[in-house]
Design a protein around this motif. Structure first.
Motif, short mmCIF file in Angstrom:
data_model
loop_
_atom_site.label_atom_id
_atom_site.label_comp_id
_atom_site.label_asym_id
_atom_site.label_seq_id
_atom_site.Cartn_x
_atom_site.Cartn_y
_atom_site.Cartn_z
N GLU A 1 0.83 -1.20 0.00
CA GLU A 1 0.00 0.00 0.00
C GLU A 1 0.87 1.25 0.00
O GLU A 1 1.79 1.39 0.81
N GLY A 2 0.62 2.16 -0.94
CA GLY A 2 1.35 3.42 -1.00
C GLY A 2 2.62 3.40 -1.83
O GLY A 2 3.25 4.45 -2.01
N GLU B 1 5.00 3.73 -4.91
CA GLU B 1 4.95 4.43 -6.19
C GLU B 1 5.38 3.47 -7.29
O GLU B 1 6.43 2.83 -7.20
N ILE C 1 0.21 5.29 -7.93
CA ILE C 1 0.48 4.71 -6.62
C ILE C 1 -0.39 3.49 -6.39
O ILE C 1 -1.60 3.51 -6.64
N ARG D 1 -2.49 0.73 -4.38
CA ARG D 1 -3.30 0.63 -3.16
C ARG D 1 -3.06 -0.73 -2.52
O ARG D 1 -1.96 -1.25 -2.56
N THR E 1 -4.96 14.35 -5.37
CA THR E 1 -4.91 12.92 -5.65
C THR E 1 -6.29 12.46 -6.12
O THR E 1 -7.30 12.83 -5.53
N GLU F 1 -8.50 9.40 -6.14
CA GLU F 1 -8.58 8.12 -5.44
C GLU F 1 -9.35 7.08 -6.26
O GLU F 1 -10.09 7.42 -7.18
#
Length: 199
Positions: free
Chosen positions: A70-71, A73, A94, A96, A115, A117
Motif C-alpha cells: 500500500e502506497g 509508487e 500509486i 493501493r 490525488t 482516489e
C-alpha cells in the motif's frame, strides 16, 4: 539505417518487414510508426510517438512498477528543466492494497497538490482554489457545477459562479433540478435549517 532514419524492423516468416522502432534525424522516436512527431512539433522539441498496429487498435504506453505494498509508487511521468535535478511537476501512479487498485497523484515542485482516489474522490492537499482563466476587470468567465450529465434544470441541481464581467455580472446561482424533490436545503451541525422549494 534508411536515409535520415534509424529503423528496427520485424518480419514473420515470409511476410513483409514492418517497422517496430524509428529514430529520425531530429531525435524523435516512433514505436510502431515511421513518422514520429505526427503533431508537427518544432525543431526545439522531441516527441515520442506510439501508434497502434492495426485500424481500430489502441496505442498504449505502459509503466510497470514492482511495488507490492500500500502506497508504493509504481510509475512517474516527470517534467523537468534542463539545468535542474528536481522535478517541476509530475504525475505519479500509486499502488493501493492490491495489484488491481491504485490512485493518481499530481505534484508540482515535489509537493502533492491533489490525488484522484480509486473511490472517485479527489483529495486536495491544503487550501485549494478553482478559478477561471481570466484577468481582473476582464473576468468574463463562469464556473458551473452540475449534478447531472449536462446543464439545465432538466438535468439536475447546479451551482453557477459568474465573473464580474460575465453576462450574469458576478451572480451566484443555486438551482434545484426538476427531480422528485426539486429543493434547496441548508444544513448546519447535521440538521436542516432552511428549505426552498417550488411552493
Amino acid at each position: 539505417t534508411t536515409g535520415n532514419f534509424f529503423k528496427f524492423q520485424t518480419q514473420a516468416g515470409g511476410a513483409t518487414a514492418s517497422t517496430a522502432l524509428t529514430i529520425n534525424k531530429n531525435g524523435n522516436v516512433g514505436i510502431g510508426t515511421d513518422s514520429p512527431n505526427q503533431e508537427g512539433f518544432g525543431a526545439a522539441n522531441i516527441a515520442l510517438s506510439v501508434k497502434a498496429p492495426t485500424s481500430g487498435g489502441v496505442a498504449n504506453l505502459e509503466l510497470i512498477g514492482l511495488g507490492n505494498s500500500e502506497g508504493d509508487e509504481v510509475g512517474y511521468v516527470n517534467f523537468m528543466s534542463q539545468a535542474a535535478t528536481n522535478s517541476l511537476a509530475a504525475i505519479v501512479g500509486i499502488r493501493r492494497s492490491d495489484d488491481t487498485t491504485g490512485k493518481l497523484q499530481f505534484r508540482t515542485t515535489g509537493t502533492t497538490k491533489f490525488t484522484i482516489e480509486d473511490d472517485n474522490q479527489i483529495r486536495f492537499a491544503g487550501d485549494f482554489y478553482l478559478v477561471t482563466n481570466t484577468s481582473n476587470t476582464a473576468d468574463t468567465g463562469s464556473l458551473n457545477i452540475s449534478g447531472g450529465g449536462g446543464f439545465g434544470d432538466s438535468r439536475g441541481a447546479s451551482i453557477g459562479l459568474a465573473g464580474n464581467e460575465d453576462g450574469n455580472g458576478g451572480m451566484i446561482q443555486l438551482r434545484a433540478g426538476q427531480g422528485a424533490y426539486s429543493q434547496i436545503r441548508s444544513y448546519t451541525s447535521g440538521s436542516e435549517r432552511m428549505r426552498l422549494d417550488a411552493s
